[in-house]
Design a protein around this motif. Structure first.
Motif, PDB file in Angstrom:
ATOM      1  N   SER A  98      36.123  -7.159  -5.413  1.00  0.00           N
ATOM      2  CA  SER A  98      36.772  -8.048  -4.453  1.00  0.00           C
ATOM      3  C   SER A  98      37.060  -7.292  -3.165  1.00  0.00           C
ATOM      4  CB  SER A  98      38.055  -8.642  -5.021  1.00  0.00           C
ATOM      5  OG  SER A  98      39.012  -7.640  -5.239  1.00  0.00           O
ATOM      6  N   LEU A  99      37.056  -8.028  -2.084  1.00  0.00           N
ATOM      7  CA  LEU A  99      37.393  -7.491  -0.771  1.00  0.00           C
ATOM      8  C   LEU A  99      38.316  -8.498  -0.106  1.00  0.00           C
ATOM      9  CD1 LEU A  99      37.087  -5.569   1.653  1.00  0.00           C
ATOM     10  CD2 LEU A  99      35.091  -6.895   2.316  1.00  0.00           C
ATOM     11  N   ASN A 100      39.563  -8.117   0.083  1.00  0.00           N
ATOM     12  CA  ASN A 100      40.544  -8.988   0.704  1.00  0.00           C
ATOM     13  C   ASN A 100      40.624  -8.636   2.193  1.00  0.00           C
ATOM     14  OD1 ASN A 100      42.674 -10.602   1.431  1.00  0.00           O
ATOM     15  ND2 ASN A 100      44.052  -9.852  -0.158  1.00  0.00           N
ATOM     16  N   ILE A 101      39.845  -9.352   2.988  1.00  0.00           N
ATOM     17  CA  ILE A 101      39.783  -9.081   4.424  1.00  0.00           C
ATOM     18  C   ILE A 101      41.147  -9.315   5.080  1.00  0.00           C
ATOM     19  CG2 ILE A 101      38.670  -9.740   6.590  1.00  0.00           C
ATOM     20  CD1 ILE A 101      36.220 -10.522   4.804  1.00  0.00           C
ATOM     21  N   GLY A 102      41.817 -10.369   4.669  1.00  0.00           N
ATOM     22  CA  GLY A 102      43.150 -10.651   5.207  1.00  0.00           C
ATOM     23  C   GLY A 102      44.136  -9.541   4.890  1.00  0.00           C
ATOM     24  N   GLY A 103      44.008  -8.957   3.701  1.00  0.00           N
ATOM     25  CA  GLY A 103      44.882  -7.855   3.323  1.00  0.00           C
ATOM     26  C   GLY A 103      44.644  -6.604   4.144  1.00  0.00           C
ATOM     27  N   VAL A 104      43.375  -6.324   4.459  1.00  0.00           N
ATOM     28  CA  VAL A 104      43.052  -5.154   5.289  1.00  0.00           C
ATOM     29  C   VAL A 104      43.637  -5.331   6.689  1.00  0.00           C
ATOM     30  CG1 VAL A 104      41.190  -3.839   6.358  1.00  0.00           C
ATOM     31  CG2 VAL A 104      40.979  -4.587   3.979  1.00  0.00           C
ATOM     32  N   ILE A 105      43.447  -6.517   7.257  1.00  0.00           N
ATOM     33  CA  ILE A 105      43.974  -6.787   8.603  1.00  0.00           C
ATOM     34  C   ILE A 105      45.496  -6.728   8.612  1.00  0.00           C
ATOM     35  CG2 ILE A 105      44.163  -8.553  10.398  1.00  0.00           C
ATOM     36  CD1 ILE A 105      41.274  -9.394   9.574  1.00  0.00           C
ATOM     37  N   ALA A 106      46.123  -7.323   7.595  1.00  0.00           N
ATOM     38  CA  ALA A 106      47.584  -7.313   7.520  1.00  0.00           C
ATOM     39  C   ALA A 106      48.115  -5.896   7.292  1.00  0.00           C
ATOM     40  CB  ALA A 106      48.061  -8.245   6.412  1.00  0.00           C
ATOM     41  N   GLN A 116      48.494  -1.577   0.837  1.00  0.00           N
ATOM     42  CA  GLN A 116      47.845  -2.875   0.961  1.00  0.00           C
ATOM     43  C   GLN A 116      46.374  -2.716   1.337  1.00  0.00           C
ATOM     44  OE1 GLN A 116      48.981  -5.980   0.259  1.00  0.00           O
ATOM     45  NE2 GLN A 116      46.892  -6.561   0.652  1.00  0.00           N
ATOM     46  N   ILE A 117      46.079  -1.802   2.234  1.00  0.00           N
ATOM     47  CA  ILE A 117      44.686  -1.564   2.642  1.00  0.00           C
ATOM     48  C   ILE A 117      43.871  -1.049   1.464  1.00  0.00           C
ATOM     49  CG2 ILE A 117      43.192  -0.126   4.080  1.00  0.00           C
ATOM     50  CD1 ILE A 117      45.400  -0.285   6.228  1.00  0.00           C
ATOM     51  N   VAL A 118      44.399  -0.078   0.744  1.00  0.00           N
ATOM     52  CA  VAL A 118      43.683   0.513  -0.388  1.00  0.00           C
ATOM     53  C   VAL A 118      43.425  -0.530  -1.475  1.00  0.00           C
ATOM     54  CG1 VAL A 118      43.881   2.204  -2.258  1.00  0.00           C
ATOM     55  CG2 VAL A 118      44.474   2.852   0.074  1.00  0.00           C
ATOM     56  N   ILE A 119      44.420  -1.341  -1.781  1.00  0.00           N
ATOM     57  CA  ILE A 119      44.270  -2.363  -2.802  1.00  0.00           C
ATOM     58  C   ILE A 119      43.331  -3.470  -2.330  1.00  0.00           C
ATOM     59  CG2 ILE A 119      45.505  -4.166  -4.065  1.00  0.00           C
ATOM     60  CD1 ILE A 119      47.866  -2.151  -4.194  1.00  0.00           C
ATOM     61  N   SER A 120      43.408  -3.843  -1.065  1.00  0.00           N
ATOM     62  CA  SER A 120      42.544  -4.892  -0.533  1.00  0.00           C
ATOM     63  C   SER A 120      41.075  -4.479  -0.500  1.00  0.00           C
ATOM     64  CB  SER A 120      42.986  -5.290   0.878  1.00  0.00           C
ATOM     65  OG  SER A 120      44.270  -5.871   0.835  1.00  0.00           O
ATOM     66  N   LEU A 121      40.818  -3.204  -0.329  1.00  0.00           N
ATOM     67  CA  LEU A 121      39.449  -2.696  -0.371  1.00  0.00           C
ATOM     68  C   LEU A 121      38.969  -2.462  -1.793  1.00  0.00           C
ATOM     69  CD1 LEU A 121      39.536  -0.193   2.622  1.00  0.00           C
ATOM     70  CD2 LEU A 121      38.365  -2.396   2.515  1.00  0.00           C
ATOM     71  N   ASP A 122      39.825  -2.767  -2.775  1.00  0.00           N
ATOM     72  CA  ASP A 122      39.512  -2.638  -4.206  1.00  0.00           C
ATOM     73  C   ASP A 122      39.203  -1.199  -4.586  1.00  0.00           C
ATOM     74  OD1 ASP A 122      39.402  -3.792  -6.713  1.00  0.00           O
ATOM     75  OD2 ASP A 122      37.247  -4.218  -6.606  1.00  0.00           O
ATOM     76  N   LEU A 123      39.889  -0.257  -3.953  1.00  0.00           N
ATOM     77  CA  LEU A 123      39.712   1.149  -4.304  1.00  0.00           C
ATOM     78  C   LEU A 123      40.538   1.523  -5.534  1.00  0.00           C
ATOM     79  CD1 LEU A 123      39.737   2.664  -0.712  1.00  0.00           C
ATOM     80  CD2 LEU A 123      37.757   2.117  -2.152  1.00  0.00           C
TER      81      LEU A 123
END
Length: 96
Positions: free
Chosen positions: A40-48, A87-94
């Protein structure tokens, strides 16, 4: 409401809201009916998350009054920056 308090609320919202709402791409691969890969890639999460880090920077480094320099605002900014980075790390599914 002071400037720092507004930044605190906005930073926490940016860092925590993407945990509730998913705006991105999700892909699941199955082999013989069993899930073998789930991405998964949460684009909104990366931006936020990036926005939360920017807000934390503004809280810690840009002051309008002497009260804005108080240590508790810097601690709050550090917490927001850490939440934004997570949030960025989790949104990038790392990490899951």
């Amino acid at each position: 409401m002071t400037r720092q308090l507004k930044l605190l609320v906005a930073g926490l919202a940016c860092a925590l809201v993407p945990y509730l709402f998913f705006v991105g791409i999700s892909q699941t691969k199955k082999v013989n009916g069993q899930v073998v890969v789930e991405e998964s890639l949460n684009i909104g999460g990366v931006i936020a998350g990036i926005a939360a880090i920017a807000i934390a920077w503004a809280m810690a480094m840009k002051w309008e009054t002497e009260a804005d320099k108080a240590p508790h605002w810097r601690i709050a900014a550090a917490v927001i920056a850490l939440l934004g980075a997570a949030q960025i790390v989790i949104s990038l599914d790392l990490i899951g």
